[in-house]
Structures are given as structure tokens and as C-alpha cells.
Design an enzyme around this catalytic site. Structure first.
Site, PDB file in Angstrom:
ATOM      1  N   ASP A 115       0.846  -1.190   0.000  1.00 33.92           N
ATOM      2  CA  ASP A 115       0.000   0.000   0.000  1.00 33.92           C
ATOM      3  C   ASP A 115       0.885   1.245   0.000  1.00 33.92           C
ATOM      4  OD1 ASP A 115      -2.373   1.425   0.015  1.00 33.92           O
ATOM      5  OD2 ASP A 115      -2.498   1.484   2.195  1.00 33.92           O
ATOM      6  N   HIS A 148      -3.739  14.140   0.723  1.00 38.34           N
ATOM      7  CA  HIS A 148      -3.999  13.268   1.870  1.00 38.34           C
ATOM      8  C   HIS A 148      -2.831  13.302   2.852  1.00 38.34           C
ATOM      9  CE1 HIS A 148      -5.104   9.833   4.307  1.00 38.34           C
ATOM     10  NE2 HIS A 148      -3.982   9.236   3.989  1.00 38.34           N
ATOM     11  N   GLU A 163     -10.307   4.050   3.711  1.00 37.82           N
ATOM     12  CA  GLU A 163      -9.394   4.753   2.805  1.00 37.82           C
ATOM     13  C   GLU A 163      -9.814   4.411   1.385  1.00 37.82           C
ATOM     14  OE1 GLU A 163      -5.345   5.515   5.360  1.00 37.82           O
ATOM     15  OE2 GLU A 163      -5.281   3.995   3.788  1.00 37.82           O
ATOM     16  N   GLU A 184      -9.255   4.074  -2.241  1.00 36.93           N
ATOM     17  CA  GLU A 184      -8.020   3.908  -3.003  1.00 36.93           C
ATOM     18  C   GLU A 184      -8.306   3.234  -4.346  1.00 36.93           C
ATOM     19  OE1 GLU A 184      -4.715   2.318  -0.876  1.00 36.93           O
ATOM     20  OE2 GLU A 184      -5.429   2.990   1.086  1.00 36.93           O
ATOM     21  N   ASP A 220      -8.977   0.375   1.974  1.00 42.12           N
ATOM     22  CA  ASP A 220      -8.015  -0.090   2.962  1.00 42.12           C
ATOM     23  C   ASP A 220      -8.501   0.349   4.342  1.00 42.12           C
ATOM     24  OD1 ASP A 220      -5.591  -1.390   3.657  1.00 42.12           O
ATOM     25  OD2 ASP A 220      -4.655   0.554   3.967  1.00 42.12           O
ATOM     26  N   ARG A 280      -7.585   3.774  13.293  1.00 41.41           N
ATOM     27  CA  ARG A 280      -6.679   4.898  13.507  1.00 41.41           C
ATOM     28  C   ARG A 280      -6.087   4.932  14.910  1.00 41.41           C
ATOM     29  NH1 ARG A 280      -5.394   6.166   8.400  1.00 41.41           N
ATOM     30  NH2 ARG A 280      -7.217   6.801   7.170  1.00 41.41           N
ATOM     31  N   GLN A 339      -3.465   2.180  15.026  1.00 45.42           N
ATOM     32  CA  GLN A 339      -2.366   2.624  14.166  1.00 45.42           C
ATOM     33  C   GLN A 339      -1.522   3.700  14.850  1.00 45.42           C
ATOM     34  OE1 GLN A 339      -3.748   4.270  10.468  1.00 45.42           O
ATOM     35  NE2 GLN A 339      -1.715   4.797   9.733  1.00 45.42           N
ATOM     36  N   LYS A 355      -3.942  -1.884  10.188  1.00 46.28           N
ATOM     37  CA  LYS A 355      -4.256  -1.978   8.756  1.00 46.28           C
ATOM     38  C   LYS A 355      -4.527  -3.410   8.291  1.00 46.28           C
ATOM     39  CE  LYS A 355      -3.268   2.301   7.188  1.00 46.28           C
ATOM     40  NZ  LYS A 355      -4.100   3.076   6.274  1.00 46.28           N
ATOM     41  N   THR A 408      -8.772  -5.579   3.881  1.00 46.28           N
ATOM     42  CA  THR A 408      -8.700  -4.682   2.729  1.00 46.28           C
ATOM     43  C   THR A 408      -9.693  -5.206   1.707  1.00 46.28           C
ATOM     44  OG1 THR A 408      -6.355  -4.199   3.108  1.00 46.28           O
ATOM     45  CG2 THR A 408      -7.235  -3.742   0.906  1.00 46.28           C
ATOM     46  N   GLU A 443      -9.799  12.569   7.622  1.00 52.41           N
ATOM     47  CA  GLU A 443      -9.697  13.907   7.037  1.00 52.41           C
ATOM     48  C   GLU A 443     -11.041  14.630   7.042  1.00 52.41           C
ATOM     49  OE1 GLU A 443      -7.086  13.806   3.282  1.00 52.41           O
ATOM     50  OE2 GLU A 443      -7.770  11.748   3.615  1.00 52.41           O
TER      51      GLU A 443
END
Length: 406
Positions: free
Chosen positions: A120, A127, A193, A195, A227, A231, A234, A247, A251, A352
Site C-alpha cells: 500500500d 492526503h 481509505e 483507493e 483499505d 486509527r 495505528q 491496517k 482490505t 480527514e
């Protein structure tokens, strides 16, 4: 442009200029490879055997993943696509082909690729800058290496799942800044996420880097990709070695793999790279993709990230991934990292959109707005791109529903 005789397909997002590959089955039958046209799946193997009972393509298409077909290489990919376009575009083939068109509503779809390795990247400047400002306020948002190389990490291939697979809320260690010691429990800051994923078809030799301009010889196609990210887990674990358990729990990828040939009209200039990347990254030659994404939470569109704003190109990511001599294998998957644009409503993660959980979003849809994922939430990622026929095509969508921690 070639037109199709398949009813309802002409002018749709899955017209003959799209033709994504997937793996499907009907009740009581083994999974095998098909191509989507409109709201139907073409069962490829029996059609290929009509012209050649010993067809190598038919043998590859009777397997339960795309890997055997992808391993045949670029010449086979291009030959197969040309043949499929002819079969679905010329009325002369209709009578013997139509019996092998299966309504999409009558099939089950499966993970299309047996994933070998998963990498990844972190290729969106917007971002990365947003995350830097959230976590390091008052400091430079980008770390010193970010504009010199595509930053990435190795993920967990075994937890890549097909669209629609439930996502169980992960558990792990988390420590908020206000807490003195870590605790264990379900993630409180579960995120998405949005992607784009790139599927490797042709491998490479260990010790031999893959050149930037060899991208179309190795990459078979693209998938939508989510993904999922815990948080809080992480944030506590990532120093000093980066993402790990926050993570690796899931996925999600689309059931349909859009071949590169279908994206011929979607290539576009990158926004610009400064400083100029090192020569192995092909500065001045790199191209991005004009793909629009929609992030849908519980039926409401909450963001529209544009892939064309990405800083690093797909070919640059592949070149960097192999520049140390790391080999490619059929079924390797690498992802772009979160897609985010310049505007607040173009952010591809809830981190975000809610600015670290401090500014709830979506107040027009939900009282008090939202920050991170709640149990029962369903997220859908949708993708469209310019088609070679002048209209638009759809990439496979990615769906995931959050289940409580176990």
C-alpha cells in the site's frame, strides 16, 4: 466505436469499451472467469471452446481466479480482449454466444485474484498533507522524503477480501493522548481509505528492477479498493516501523478487474512534481489517471475524491517497488493510498473529513454529524472513468459493512 448486440449494454457504464474480468459461479457450479457486459456475465470458457476445444484461454478461464489467465502475459491479454470485443460486437456471433450470457442477478461473485503480495502506497500529496497537519500541527506537513519517493508499506495479502465481505471491528492496543497507559479493546476510530488498486499479471525476476516504462507489460488492470484502518491502533503502534495491526485486518477490493486497455482514454498529466524525481522514476514521462470516486456512507454521498490529483503515478509506484530487485509475482496487488483532492468534500478518509474527529461531517444527513465508523455502517466506493468510446465506464464498486468486534 464497436457496438454490442447485448440488450441493455449499449450506452451503459458496462458497454463494450469496458469489459472487466471477474470470477463468478452459479448454484452447484465451480467458480470460473467471466467478463461483464451490461447486466450480464459472459461465461468465457465455453465460448472459446466453440472455436477451439483445446483452447489454452478456455483452460485458464475455467479456473477459480484470474491468475492463470494473467500469467499468460500481455500478448494473450490483448488477443483475448480483441476476440471478446468481436464476439460481443458482431451480430454473426450472437446465436451461439447468447446462451452463455448469464444475468448478473443469477450469479455469485468471488474474489477475482489469488493475491500473492500486497503493498500500500501513500501517493496523494493532499492526503499526506492533511494527515501531517492533523497529527503534527505547526510542523511541516510532509516529511523530508515524501516528494523524493513513493512512500509505502507491505500489507497482509491473506486479509484482502472481495466486495461485500463483512468487516469485523478489530481489537487491539490503543492509547489516547490523554491516557497514561494503553488499554485493549475494540477500535474506537475505525476508518476507510478510498483507493485504487493495481493488479500485477506478469511477474519479474528476483534481482531485476522493473523499468518505469514496463508498467503495461506487468500490470493487468485495476480494482476499486478500501483499505480499512483502525486509527487509534495505528497511532499507538506505528512508531518506529509504520502500519501493522491497524491496517492488516481487512482490505476490500472490487469483484471486477478493469483491464488497462479499457482505460486508454483516462490517462492524464500529473499535477506536477517538484523537485524532479530521480531518473528511475521516469520524471516527465509519468502519467496519472482521470478517475472519479464517490464515497457513500449508509446511502449518502459524503465525498468525491478525484484520482487525477495524485502526486505519484502508478508506473512510478511499480518502479519504486522493484528498484531494489524485489520480484513481482502474478497476483501481486499494490494500492495508491488514500485518494484526496484539494477541497474538503474531496477527502478520501473519515480521518480527514472529520479533521481527526474534531469536526463532524454530514450534519445534513445525520443529527450531530459523523466522525468514525459505527457498527452497522455500510460504505460503498464507486468509480467512473472516461471510456475509449467517448462515454464513461464504471470500475467495480467496493462494499463493506461493519460488524461488532468479536
Amino acid at each position: 466505436m464497436t457496438t454490442t448486440w447485448v440488450e441493455g449494454a449499449a450506452g451503459s457504464l458496462f458497454d463494450i469499451d469496458n469489459l472487466p474480468y471477474g470470477v463468478f459461479s452459479r448454484p452447484g457450479e465451480e467458480p470460473r472467469v467471466g467478463v461483464r457486459i451490461g447486466d450480464h456475465v459472459l461465461d468465457l470458457a465455453p465460448v472459446a471452446e466453440l472455436g477451439d476445444p483445446a483452447s489454452e484461454l478456455a483452460a485458464a478461464w475455467r479456473t477459480p481466479s484470474l491468475n492463470a489467465f494473467m500469467a499468460m502475459g500481455g500478448e494473450w491479454w490483448r488477443t483475448a480482449r480483441g476476440w471478446i470485443v468481436e464476439v460481443l460486437g458482431d451480430e454473426v456471433h450472437r446465436a451461439r454466444t447468447q446462451p452463455h450470457l448469464v444475468p448478473l442477478a443469477d450469479v455469485s461473485l468471488h474474489l477475482p485474484v489469488e493475491v500473492a503480495d500486497y503493498v500500500d502506497f501513500y501517493a496523494s500529496e493532499y492526503h499526506a498533507s492533511n494527515v501531517g497537519r492533523i497529527f503534527r500541527p505547526g510542523q511541516e506537513p510532509l516529511l523530508p522524503n515524501w516528494k523524493h519517493l513513493p512512500v509505502g508499506y507491505h500489507g497482509r495479502a491473506g486479509t484482502v477480501v472481495g466486495s461485500g465481505t463483512p468487516v469485523v471491528r478489530p481489537q487491539g492496543q490503543r492509547k489516547a493522548p490523554t491516557e497514561e497507559v494503553p488499554s485493549f479493546g475494540p477500535s474506537r476510530r475505525l476508518d476507510i481509505e478510498a483507493e485504487l488498486g493495481f493488479v500485477v499479471g506478469s511477474g519479474s525476476e528476483l534481482g531485476s528492477p522493473v523499468a518505469h516504462d514496463a508498467f503495461p507489460d506487468h500490470v493487468f488492470g485495476v480494482v476499486g479498493l478500501n483499505d480499512w484502518s483502525a486509527r487509534d491502533i495505528q497511532a499507538w503502534e506505528y512508531v518506529p516501523l509504520g502500519p501493522f495491526l491497524g491496517k492488516s485486518f481487512a482490505t476490500s477490493v472490487s469483484h471486477w478487474v478493469t483491464p488497462l486497455q479499457a482505460l486508454g482514454a483516462a490517462w492524464t498529466e500529473l499535477p506536477g512534481q517538484d523537485p524532479t524525481p530521480l531518473p528511475y522514476l521516469g520524471p516527465g514521462e509519468a502519467k496519472g489517471l482521470d478517475i472519479d470516486v464517490e464515497v457513500v456512507l449508509n446511502g449518502e454521498v459524503v465525498s468525491r475524491p478525484p484520482y487525477r490529483t495524485m502526486y505519484w503515478s502508478p508506473a512510478q509506484m511499480l518502479a519504486h517497488m522493484t528498484v531494489n530487485g524485489a520480484s513481482l509475482r502474478t497476483g501481486d496487488l499494490y494500492a495508491s493510498g488514500t485518494i484526496s483532492g484539494t477541497e474538503p468534500d474531496q477527502r478520501g478518509s473519515f480521518l480527514e473529513l472529520s479533521w481527526g474527529g474534531k469536526e463532524p461531517f454530514g450534519a445534513e444527513h445525520w443529527e450531530g454529524g459523523r466522525t468514525f465508523l459505527e457498527d452497522g455502517d455500510e460504505v460503498v466506493l464507486r468509480y467512473t472513468a472516461p471510456g475509449t468510446g467517448g462515454g464513461r465506464i464504471a470500475l467495480g464498486e467496493v462494499v463493506g459493512r461493519i460488524e461488532p468486534a468479536r
